[in-house]
Design a protein around this motif. Structure first.
Motif, short mmCIF file in Angstrom:
data_model
loop_
_atom_site.label_atom_id
_atom_site.label_comp_id
_atom_site.label_asym_id
_atom_site.label_seq_id
_atom_site.Cartn_x
_atom_site.Cartn_y
_atom_site.Cartn_z
N ILE A 41 0.83 -1.21 0.00
CA ILE A 41 0.00 0.00 0.00
C ILE A 41 0.87 1.25 0.00
O ILE A 41 0.51 2.26 -0.62
CB ILE A 41 -0.96 -0.02 1.21
CG1 ILE A 41 -1.87 -1.25 1.15
CG2 ILE A 41 -1.76 1.26 1.30
CD1 ILE A 41 -2.75 -1.34 -0.08
N THR A 42 2.01 1.21 0.65
CA THR A 42 2.89 2.37 0.72
C THR A 42 3.44 2.73 -0.66
O THR A 42 3.50 3.90 -1.01
CB THR A 42 4.06 2.09 1.70
OG1 THR A 42 3.50 1.73 2.97
CG2 THR A 42 4.95 3.30 1.85
N LYS A 43 3.82 1.72 -1.43
CA LYS A 43 4.43 1.95 -2.75
C LYS A 43 3.42 1.75 -3.90
O LYS A 43 3.78 1.89 -5.06
CB LYS A 43 5.61 0.98 -2.97
CG LYS A 43 6.68 1.07 -1.91
CD LYS A 43 7.57 2.24 -2.13
CE LYS A 43 8.69 2.21 -1.10
NZ LYS A 43 9.68 3.22 -1.34
N TRP A 44 2.19 1.36 -3.58
CA TRP A 44 1.15 1.08 -4.57
C TRP A 44 1.65 0.07 -5.61
O TRP A 44 1.62 0.31 -6.81
CB TRP A 44 0.61 2.34 -5.22
CG TRP A 44 -0.14 3.16 -4.23
CD1 TRP A 44 0.29 4.33 -3.67
CD2 TRP A 44 -1.40 2.86 -3.62
NE1 TRP A 44 -0.63 4.77 -2.75
CE2 TRP A 44 -1.69 3.89 -2.72
CE3 TRP A 44 -2.31 1.82 -3.76
CZ2 TRP A 44 -2.84 3.91 -1.95
CZ3 TRP A 44 -3.46 1.84 -3.00
CH2 TRP A 44 -3.71 2.89 -2.11
N HIS A 45 2.11 -1.08 -5.08
CA HIS A 45 2.65 -2.14 -5.93
C HIS A 45 1.94 -3.46 -5.61
O HIS A 45 1.81 -3.82 -4.44
CB HIS A 45 4.16 -2.28 -5.69
CG HIS A 45 4.76 -3.49 -6.31
ND1 HIS A 45 5.03 -3.57 -7.66
CD2 HIS A 45 5.13 -4.68 -5.78
CE1 HIS A 45 5.55 -4.77 -7.92
NE2 HIS A 45 5.63 -5.44 -6.79
N ILE A 46 1.51 -4.17 -6.63
CA ILE A 46 0.94 -5.50 -6.45
C ILE A 46 2.02 -6.51 -6.81
O ILE A 46 2.53 -6.52 -7.92
CB ILE A 46 -0.30 -5.71 -7.35
CG1 ILE A 46 -1.38 -4.70 -7.00
CG2 ILE A 46 -0.81 -7.15 -7.19
CD1 ILE A 46 -2.55 -4.70 -7.96
N CYS A 47 2.36 -7.35 -5.86
CA CYS A 47 3.37 -8.37 -6.09
C CYS A 47 2.82 -9.41 -7.08
O CYS A 47 1.67 -9.85 -6.94
CB CYS A 47 3.72 -9.04 -4.77
SG CYS A 47 4.96 -10.34 -4.92
N PRO A 48 3.60 -9.81 -8.06
CA PRO A 48 3.11 -10.79 -9.03
C PRO A 48 3.00 -12.21 -8.46
O PRO A 48 2.38 -13.07 -9.07
CB PRO A 48 4.15 -10.74 -10.15
CG PRO A 48 5.39 -10.26 -9.49
CD PRO A 48 4.94 -9.33 -8.39
N CYS A 49 3.57 -12.43 -7.28
CA CYS A 49 3.50 -13.77 -6.69
C CYS A 49 2.06 -14.09 -6.27
O CYS A 49 1.29 -13.20 -5.91
CB CYS A 49 4.43 -13.86 -5.48
SG CYS A 49 4.16 -12.58 -4.26
N LYS A 50 1.71 -15.35 -6.36
CA LYS A 50 0.38 -15.80 -5.96
C LYS A 50 0.54 -17.01 -5.05
O LYS A 50 1.39 -17.87 -5.29
CB LYS A 50 -0.47 -16.15 -7.17
CG LYS A 50 -0.82 -14.94 -8.00
CD LYS A 50 -1.86 -15.26 -9.03
CE LYS A 50 -2.28 -13.99 -9.75
NZ LYS A 50 -3.43 -14.22 -10.60
N PHE A 51 -0.28 -17.06 -4.02
CA PHE A 51 -0.23 -18.13 -3.04
C PHE A 51 -1.59 -18.81 -2.97
O PHE A 51 -2.63 -18.15 -3.07
CB PHE A 51 0.15 -17.57 -1.67
CG PHE A 51 1.44 -16.81 -1.69
CD1 PHE A 51 2.66 -17.47 -1.66
CD2 PHE A 51 1.45 -15.42 -1.77
CE1 PHE A 51 3.86 -16.77 -1.70
CE2 PHE A 51 2.64 -14.71 -1.81
CZ PHE A 51 3.85 -15.40 -1.77
N GLN A 52 -1.58 -20.10 -2.75
CA GLN A 52 -2.82 -20.87 -2.68
C GLN A 52 -3.56 -20.70 -1.36
O GLN A 52 -4.76 -20.96 -1.28
CB GLN A 52 -2.53 -22.36 -2.94
CG GLN A 52 -2.01 -22.63 -4.33
CD GLN A 52 -2.96 -22.19 -5.42
OE1 GLN A 52 -4.16 -22.45 -5.36
NE2 GLN A 52 -2.44 -21.49 -6.42
#
Length: 69
Positions: free
Chosen positions: A33-44
């Motif tokens: 939220i601080t950097k407005w970045h969505i990590c491309p990693c996905k977890f089940q």
């Protein structure tokens, strides 16, 4: 629970990170939220995502993390 909030201290800064559920495929991703970045990693699962956070802690990429409201 679809959102978990973390305060993550890295070597050079501190950021607010949400672990959020993706509606499209029911996986979980980190959103800085601080950097407005969505990590491309996905977890089940939430547990899998927290294990990844623990791994980052062991590798020294983060100094600590804490659950927050």
């Amino acid at each position: 629970m679809d959102v978990i909030k973390f305060l993550v201290t890295r070597p050079d800064d501190t950021v607010l990170v949400y672990l959020m559920k993706n509606k499209s495929d029911n996986t979980y991703s980190y959103v800085n939220i601080t950097k407005w970045h969505i990590c491309p990693c996905k977890f089940q699962s939430i547990q899998e995502a927290i294990k990844d956070m623990d791994k980052l802690l062991e590798e020294g990429k983060i100094v600590r993390y804490e659950f927050t409201n």
